[in-house]
Scaffold this active site. Structure first.
Site, PDB file in Angstrom:
ATOM      1  N   ASP A 177     -24.346  58.826  67.152  1.00  0.00           N
ATOM      2  CA  ASP A 177     -25.631  59.105  66.518  1.00  0.00           C
ATOM      3  C   ASP A 177     -25.758  60.560  66.102  1.00  0.00           C
ATOM      4  O   ASP A 177     -24.987  61.427  66.531  1.00  0.00           O
ATOM      5  CB  ASP A 177     -26.785  58.723  67.453  1.00  0.00           C
TER       6      ASP A 177
ATOM      7  N   GLU B   1     -27.014  59.425  72.229  1.00  0.00           N
ATOM      8  CA  GLU B   1     -26.815  60.679  72.966  1.00  0.00           C
ATOM      9  C   GLU B   1     -27.872  61.706  72.592  1.00  0.00           C
ATOM     10  O   GLU B   1     -28.314  62.493  73.437  1.00  0.00           O
ATOM     11  CB  GLU B   1     -25.411  61.226  72.680  1.00  0.00           C
TER      12      GLU B   1
END
Length: 382
Positions: free
Chosen positions: A80, A142
């Protein structure tokens, strides 16, 4: 079908949006990107698992394994990115753009590029020649909750001996970083007309005493010291406060948000217990109620010993001693799985979360060379 080139993989990863955010209006999924990675890895001979996150059908972790046996070597990256300020970019954030020796795009440094580089480093490997498996991991979220890494620890996966996390460190090994907790303190009193203060309990005044206690705690935390860090003590920052609604009304409620970044060896649960104690002490006898709660689960501080095998190898390969950084990573979760972990990757943390994020093209080949050497030592000849 020929294997995709490194340039093709980089372009595809950058072109696939995977923004994660604690704000629902910005939050998106990563499944489309995970499926691209899975296809490339399956074509390269890996056994691939896509593990959906609970309650998020469009988000998943990926674990891809080449070879059999125990004591595997993990190359891990998060899939991400953070949200972006579109108007501040001079390049399209979702188009890989080469310009003057740099590759621009959202996630180039932090850290989609590392996943393509890990696949490139594994190109041509014969699983029959691996004494220990090579495992490539892609995690979700994350940049927001770290729910992907938290899920892996609950599952006890992957099972391995060594792990490199490819966060942007300018290809300098990182063996330790601070932790982080973000906490809320809410003080509750009783409203009333400001002309008669005794008829109410002012939560703002109570928060004044709480803030004084927290600032005193901040001073005491400086007694903890670790010389490896540029800021060698824990930090505590008062970041947000809000209370009341009108100047002629006794404030009935006030909330403070702060963050605390502990050193290795300082446990999050102990810090939260200390917070409860200190807030209670600051408000004792004032007729005010309070509660504290985490704004997110927190990230433990991380440290791998200086003489650990992977630290020694990477110090030799890069010519740089292992260092400490202030930013957090998924390393504590892999450590909790019993995996010796070091953080090292191309790109600079100064580029992370910035408009016109980029990675130096020269770093790509350097990274592949380092990873191939590690794979040879830890998976083939070990």
């Amino acid at each position: 079908m020929p294997a995709p080139s490194l340039d093709h993989m980089l372009a595809e990863l950058i072109a696939t949006p995977t923004v994660s955010s604690v704000s629902p209006e910005f939050d998106g999924g990563n499944l489309a990107l995970v499926e691209k990675l899975a296809a490339w890895l399956e074509d390269a001979g890996f056994r691939v698992e896509i593990i959906p996150l609970e309650h998020f059908p469009d988000k998943a972790n990926l674990i891809a394994t080449l070879g059999e046996g125990e004591d595997g070597f993990v190359l891990s990256g998060h899939t991400d990115t953070v949200p972006f300020d579109d108007g501040l970019w001079t390049h399209d954030p979702f188009r890989l753009t080469a310009d003057n020796g740099r590759l621009y795009g959202l996630g180039t440094a932090d850290m989609k590029s590392f996943l393509a580089l890990a696949i490139e480093a594994a190109r041509g490997l014969d699983p029959a020649q691996l004494k220990h498996p090579l495992i490539i991991v892609g995690t979700a979220d994350e940049e927001s909750s770290m729910d992907g890494a938290r899920m892996l620890t609950r599952l006890g996966r992957p099972r391995a001996r060594y792990c490199v996390i490819g966060e942007p460190t300018d290809l300098r090994p990182v063996r330790m970083h601070k932790g982080i907790i973000m906490e809320a303190v809410r003080v509750t009193g009783r409203s009333g007309h400001s002309s008669d203060p005794d008829r109410g309990r002012n939560a703002l005044e109570g928060m004044y005493h709480v803030m004084g206690e927290l600032l005193a705690w901040r001073d005491e935390l400086r007694g903890h010291h670790h010389p490896a860090f540029a800021v060698p003590y824990p930090t505590l920052n008062l970041g947000h406060v809000h209370g009341g609604d009108n100047p002629n009304r006794i404030c009935p409620s006030c909330e403070l948000h702060f963050d605390l970044r502990p050193l290795p060896g300082m446990e999050i649960d102990a810090l939260r217990s200390e917070l409860q104690h200190r807030v209670g002490r600051a408000l004792a006898g004032r007729g005010l109620a309070f509660e504290t709660h985490p704004l997110f689960c927190g990230i433990e501080a991380f440290e791998t010993p200086a003489d650990a095998t992977l630290v020694t190898m990477l110090t030799e390969l890069t010519g740089h001693p292992a260092q400490a950084v202030a930013f957090g990573t998924e390393a504590p979760f892999f450590r909790d799985l019993g995996i010796e972990t070091v953080v090292i990757g191309p790109g600079s943390i100064d580029q992370a979360h910035q408009p016109d994020e980029y990675i130096e093209q020269a770093a790509l080949g350097q990274t592949v060379d380092i990873l191939r050497t590690l794979i040879q030592r830890l998976c083939v000849t070990a």
